[in-house]
Design a protein around this motif. Structure first.
Motif, PDB file in Angstrom:
ATOM      1  N   VAL A   1      -9.136  -7.135   9.407  1.00  0.00           N
ATOM      2  CA  VAL A   1      -8.777  -7.025   7.991  1.00  0.00           C
ATOM      3  C   VAL A   1      -7.258  -7.170   7.878  1.00  0.00           C
ATOM      4  O   VAL A   1      -6.517  -6.316   8.375  1.00  0.00           O
ATOM      5  CB  VAL A   1      -9.231  -5.675   7.403  1.00  0.00           C
ATOM      6  CG1 VAL A   1      -8.751  -5.531   5.963  1.00  0.00           C
ATOM      7  CG2 VAL A   1     -10.749  -5.545   7.472  1.00  0.00           C
TER       8      VAL A   1
ATOM      9  N   LEU B   1      -3.597  -6.771   6.764  1.00  0.00           N
ATOM     10  CA  LEU B   1      -2.864  -5.808   5.944  1.00  0.00           C
ATOM     11  C   LEU B   1      -2.121  -6.551   4.838  1.00  0.00           C
ATOM     12  O   LEU B   1      -1.577  -7.637   5.065  1.00  0.00           O
ATOM     13  CB  LEU B   1      -1.880  -5.014   6.808  1.00  0.00           C
ATOM     14  CG  LEU B   1      -2.538  -4.022   7.763  1.00  0.00           C
ATOM     15  CD1 LEU B   1      -1.506  -3.447   8.726  1.00  0.00           C
ATOM     16  CD2 LEU B   1      -3.214  -2.893   7.001  1.00  0.00           C
TER      17      LEU B   1
ATOM     18  N   MET C   1      -7.880  -8.605   1.700  1.00  0.00           N
ATOM     19  CA  MET C   1      -8.201  -7.387   2.433  1.00  0.00           C
ATOM     20  C   MET C   1      -9.572  -6.860   2.029  1.00  0.00           C
ATOM     21  O   MET C   1     -10.419  -6.548   2.881  1.00  0.00           O
ATOM     22  CB  MET C   1      -7.126  -6.328   2.166  1.00  0.00           C
ATOM     23  CG  MET C   1      -7.389  -4.971   2.790  1.00  0.00           C
ATOM     24  SD  MET C   1      -6.297  -3.692   2.108  1.00  0.00           S
ATOM     25  CE  MET C   1      -7.049  -3.452   0.477  1.00  0.00           C
ATOM     26  N   TRP C   2      -9.812  -6.755   0.713  1.00  0.00           N
ATOM     27  CA  TRP C   2     -11.088  -6.224   0.255  1.00  0.00           C
ATOM     28  C   TRP C   2     -12.241  -7.152   0.618  1.00  0.00           C
ATOM     29  O   TRP C   2     -13.354  -6.687   0.931  1.00  0.00           O
ATOM     30  CB  TRP C   2     -11.060  -5.979  -1.249  1.00  0.00           C
ATOM     31  CG  TRP C   2     -10.518  -4.637  -1.613  1.00  0.00           C
ATOM     32  CD1 TRP C   2      -9.384  -4.364  -2.326  1.00  0.00           C
ATOM     33  CD2 TRP C   2     -11.080  -3.363  -1.268  1.00  0.00           C
ATOM     34  NE1 TRP C   2      -9.203  -3.013  -2.448  1.00  0.00           N
ATOM     35  CE2 TRP C   2     -10.229  -2.361  -1.803  1.00  0.00           C
ATOM     36  CE3 TRP C   2     -12.206  -2.965  -0.552  1.00  0.00           C
ATOM     37  CZ2 TRP C   2     -10.473  -1.009  -1.654  1.00  0.00           C
ATOM     38  CZ3 TRP C   2     -12.462  -1.612  -0.401  1.00  0.00           C
ATOM     39  CH2 TRP C   2     -11.597  -0.651  -0.942  1.00  0.00           C
TER      40      TRP C   2
ATOM     41  N   ALA D   1       0.809  -1.219   0.000  1.00  0.00           N
ATOM     42  CA  ALA D   1       0.000   0.000   0.000  1.00  0.00           C
ATOM     43  C   ALA D   1       0.841   1.267   0.000  1.00  0.00           C
ATOM     44  O   ALA D   1       0.394   2.313   0.466  1.00  0.00           O
ATOM     45  CB  ALA D   1      -0.969   0.012   1.180  1.00  0.00           C
TER      46      ALA D   1
ATOM     47  N   TRP E   1      -4.040  -8.371  -1.032  1.00  0.00           N
ATOM     48  CA  TRP E   1      -4.877  -7.223  -1.391  1.00  0.00           C
ATOM     49  C   TRP E   1      -6.317  -7.672  -1.613  1.00  0.00           C
ATOM     50  O   TRP E   1      -7.271  -7.028  -1.182  1.00  0.00           O
ATOM     51  CB  TRP E   1      -4.327  -6.555  -2.640  1.00  0.00           C
ATOM     52  CG  TRP E   1      -5.019  -5.299  -3.058  1.00  0.00           C
ATOM     53  CD1 TRP E   1      -4.771  -4.025  -2.630  1.00  0.00           C
ATOM     54  CD2 TRP E   1      -6.091  -5.178  -4.016  1.00  0.00           C
ATOM     55  NE1 TRP E   1      -5.610  -3.130  -3.251  1.00  0.00           N
ATOM     56  CE2 TRP E   1      -6.433  -3.806  -4.103  1.00  0.00           C
ATOM     57  CE3 TRP E   1      -6.789  -6.092  -4.797  1.00  0.00           C
ATOM     58  CZ2 TRP E   1      -7.429  -3.334  -4.944  1.00  0.00           C
ATOM     59  CZ3 TRP E   1      -7.797  -5.630  -5.639  1.00  0.00           C
ATOM     60  CH2 TRP E   1      -8.102  -4.265  -5.702  1.00  0.00           C
TER      61      TRP E   1
ATOM     62  N   THR F   1      -6.455  -3.663  12.430  1.00  0.00           N
ATOM     63  CA  THR F   1      -7.191  -3.065  11.311  1.00  0.00           C
ATOM     64  C   THR F   1      -8.527  -3.767  11.082  1.00  0.00           C
ATOM     65  O   THR F   1      -8.595  -4.993  11.020  1.00  0.00           O
ATOM     66  CB  THR F   1      -6.370  -3.131  10.013  1.00  0.00           C
ATOM     67  OG1 THR F   1      -5.752  -4.419   9.913  1.00  0.00           O
ATOM     68  CG2 THR F   1      -5.306  -2.064   9.980  1.00  0.00           C
TER      69      THR F   1
ATOM     70  N   SER G   1      -9.582   2.577  11.768  1.00  0.00           N
ATOM     71  CA  SER G   1      -9.990   1.317  12.388  1.00  0.00           C
ATOM     72  C   SER G   1     -10.129   1.469  13.899  1.00  0.00           C
ATOM     73  O   SER G   1     -11.098   0.986  14.505  1.00  0.00           O
ATOM     74  CB  SER G   1      -8.967   0.219  12.077  1.00  0.00           C
ATOM     75  OG  SER G   1      -8.932  -0.082  10.697  1.00  0.00           O
TER      76      SER G   1
ATOM     77  N   TYR H   1     -12.965  -6.452   4.322  1.00  0.00           N
ATOM     78  CA  TYR H   1     -13.410  -5.079   4.549  1.00  0.00           C
ATOM     79  C   TYR H   1     -14.821  -4.849   3.996  1.00  0.00           C
ATOM     80  O   TYR H   1     -15.668  -4.228   4.650  1.00  0.00           O
ATOM     81  CB  TYR H   1     -12.417  -4.103   3.922  1.00  0.00           C
ATOM     82  CG  TYR H   1     -12.762  -2.642   4.162  1.00  0.00           C
ATOM     83  CD1 TYR H   1     -13.333  -2.222   5.362  1.00  0.00           C
ATOM     84  CD2 TYR H   1     -12.522  -1.678   3.185  1.00  0.00           C
ATOM     85  CE1 TYR H   1     -13.646  -0.885   5.580  1.00  0.00           C
ATOM     86  CE2 TYR H   1     -12.827  -0.342   3.396  1.00  0.00           C
ATOM     87  CZ  TYR H   1     -13.393   0.040   4.596  1.00  0.00           C
ATOM     88  OH  TYR H   1     -13.718   1.366   4.819  1.00  0.00           O
TER      89      TYR H   1
ATOM     90  N   SER I   1     -10.436  -2.105   8.610  1.00  0.00           N
ATOM     91  CA  SER I   1     -10.711  -1.463   7.325  1.00  0.00           C
ATOM     92  C   SER I   1      -9.498  -1.662   6.428  1.00  0.00           C
ATOM     93  O   SER I   1      -8.484  -2.211   6.846  1.00  0.00           O
ATOM     94  CB  SER I   1     -10.984   0.033   7.512  1.00  0.00           C
ATOM     95  OG  SER I   1      -9.799   0.710   7.860  1.00  0.00           O
ATOM     96  N   SER I   2      -9.607  -1.204   5.202  1.00  0.00           N
ATOM     97  CA  SER I   2      -8.484  -1.323   4.277  1.00  0.00           C
ATOM     98  C   SER I   2      -7.454  -0.240   4.576  1.00  0.00           C
ATOM     99  O   SER I   2      -7.787   0.947   4.608  1.00  0.00           O
ATOM    100  CB  SER I   2      -8.975  -1.196   2.827  1.00  0.00           C
ATOM    101  OG  SER I   2      -9.614   0.040   2.619  1.00  0.00           O
ATOM    102  N   TYR I   3      -6.234  -0.641   4.832  1.00  0.00           N
ATOM    103  CA  TYR I   3      -5.090   0.250   5.005  1.00  0.00           C
ATOM    104  C   TYR I   3      -5.109   1.066   6.302  1.00  0.00           C
ATOM    105  O   TYR I   3      -4.080   1.214   6.952  1.00  0.00           O
ATOM    106  CB  TYR I   3      -4.942   1.264   3.850  1.00  0.00           C
ATOM    107  CG  TYR I   3      -5.028   0.702   2.464  1.00  0.00           C
ATOM    108  CD1 TYR I   3      -4.263  -0.402   2.075  1.00  0.00           C
ATOM    109  CD2 TYR I   3      -5.879   1.273   1.514  1.00  0.00           C
ATOM    110  CE1 TYR I   3      -4.345  -0.911   0.792  1.00  0.00           C
ATOM    111  CE2 TYR I   3      -5.957   0.765   0.231  1.00  0.00           C
ATOM    112  CZ  TYR I   3      -5.186  -0.327  -0.127  1.00  0.00           C
ATOM    113  OH  TYR I   3      -5.265  -0.831  -1.398  1.00  0.00           O
TER     114      TYR I   3
END
Length: 477
Positions: free
Chosen positions: A391, A393, A403-404, A284, A400, A358, A367, A407, A360-362
């Protein structure tokens, strides 16, 4: 040594960004008393140890605590800035967190702050705090919960020495030491291809070192995010929402993870330094087009894996070795940054303990704010953990996608609760609502891109399970 007892509702270990964001929301959403304990002399966590030229990799507007915006909202008109919104410097971030502590937390009368102190309990039932300066200790009676703000403790080179061997007499420094240099070197060898390595290379170039004198050891090539695609401000609504729509569109149409990332690159969502090398990592890291062009000017890249040893005549790596320059300065940027938390290894709400990870994303700080809201308004641990599924990282392209998956699952649950949905709509740390606030019903271009976003997200939700299954991953609920 003196020993006494302190009582508090919440004992927060750490005064880094996540802990500060959690306490900030907790103050707004509850009547709790809080004790914050941290080993540093001022709030800010790893920012206290970071190199002096460090900056955020995201716009300042999306970082910090919910009650106070970071930054002045100006745009960077420099050669590499691209006219994008400001990235706060490390000094600005530290000053910001200090202001939050001094002007909001402490005056509230509900926060007690113990800097330069170590937590020495078991993170369950026994809690003890000891001053690094006096040796005095306090037993802490926690009425509600312990909050562990150390899960996202970012590793920086100044606190984590290299894992490779450096022969005596060779110069190997963390990036913190770069501004202190007073003698030139014929070659500057940057060890590490992540965010810190990128920052070190850009700093060298910006301070006048020509690209030919830089050698960059890149164990894994990274996919990079184009920073222009997620910007605050009304003028960026179409591009920012369009960027999310393109990401979801790529997920919805992709046949495999490899196909997905090529689609993301074709859509302008992802960048890479060398188009002839397929990246295997994703952390990220964000970059402007100007910074990308500057990095592409460095021709001496070493792609032989991680460094094993630096010797007077050679650099030994996983997959071979290269000659060492006799007048080289080695800049260690190999610290692993945020630790990896595997799926299922931790829950946010774990009995009488809260883990700031986390959801959430990133965004770690967003979060933490979400976790504080859920803690303040719900009582059932199963429901609370359902709202706050961890979520992971990302470290790789497949991560990736994972993660989505998690999230988006969290987002669906958040929408089902009116109170949480309303709070999220007002939270300036949450990217999408922040951008959507400027949306006007009579703006057809913005409404059209919002419609594209909605449709693309649904397509992504439908295709995500198949992509994960094809990659050998368990489907996310």
């Amino acid at each position: 040594m003196n020993t006494s007892t302190i009582e508090t509702d919440y004992l927060v270990i750490g005064a880094g960004g996540s802990a500060m964001a959690f306490v900030d929301t907790l103050l707004d959403e509850s009547d709790a008393q809080v004790l914050i304990v941290d080993r540093h002399a001022q709030p800010g966590g790893h920012w206290n140890d970071a190199y002096p030229f460090v900056r955020l990799h995201q716009p300042s507007a999306f970082y910090g605590v919910n009650s106070r915006q970071l930054g002045s909202g100006h745009k960077d008109r420099s050669e590499w800035g691209g006219g994008l919104y400001e990235l706060a410097s490390g000094a600005e971030v530290l000053s910001y967190f200090d202001q939050v502590m001094q002007q909001r937390f402490l005056p509230s009368g509900r926060v007690r702050y113990l800097p330069m102190c170590n937590y020495e309990g078991d993170r369950r039932d026994r809690h003890c705090v000891t001053s690094q300066l006096t040796g005095d200790s306090w037993q802490v009676k926690v009425r509600r919960k312990l909050v562990d703000g150390t899960w996202a403790q970012t590793a920086v080179p100044s606190t984590h020495p290299p894992k490779y061997r450096v022969a005596p007499g060779l110069r190997c420094i963390p990036p913190n030491e770069l501004p202190k240099l007073r003698e030139p070197s014929a070659r500057y060898v940057v060890v590490g291809g992540g965010k810190t390595g990128i920052d070190a290379c850009l700093w060298l170039l910006q301070t006048g070192v020509v690209a030919e004198r830089i050698q960059w050891i890149v164990p894994n090539d990274f996919w990079l995010l184009d920073r222009a695609n997620f910007q605050p401000g009304q003028e960026n609504v179409v591009r920012t929402i369009g960027s999310l729509a393109r990401q979801f569109g790529a997920i919805g149409a992709a046949e495999s993870v490899a196909d997905l990332f090529l689609r993301l690159e074709s859509a302008g969502e992802l960048l890479r330094i060398d188009r002839s090398v397929e990246p295997t990592a994703f952390r990220a890291a964000t970059i402007s087009q100007g910074e990308l062009r500057a990095l592409q000017g460095i021709g001496n890249l070493v792609r032989l894996g991680r460094v094993q040893a630096i010797e007077p005549e050679r650099i030994v790596l996983d997959r071979g070795s290269v000659d060492a320059h006799p007048d080289a300065l080695y800049i260690d940027c190999s610290a692993s940054a945020i630790p990896v938390i595997s799926e299922g290894s931790v829950q946010v709400f774990d009995g009488n303990r809260i883990n700031l990870v986390t959801v959430s994303s990133y965004q770690l700080l967003f979060s933490a704010a979400v976790i504080a809201y859920v803690e303040s308004h719900f009582d059932d641990l199963a429901q609370m953990n359902d709202f706050c599924r961890v979520v992971p990282l990302p470290l790789s392209p497949l991560d990736w996608l994972r993660m989505w998956a998690v999230y988006l699952s969290n987002q669906r649950r958040w929408k089902q609760d009116a109170g949480l949905s309303n709070w999220l709509a007002r939270c300036h740390l949450h990217l999408l609502p922040t951008v959507l606030r400027s949306l006007q019903e009579n703006d057809p271009e913005k409404l059209a891109v919002l419609n594209d976003f909605t449709q693309a997200r649904q397509q992504a939700l439908e295709n995500l399970p198949r992509l994960l299954q094809a990659a050998g991953c368990a489907q996310q609920a």
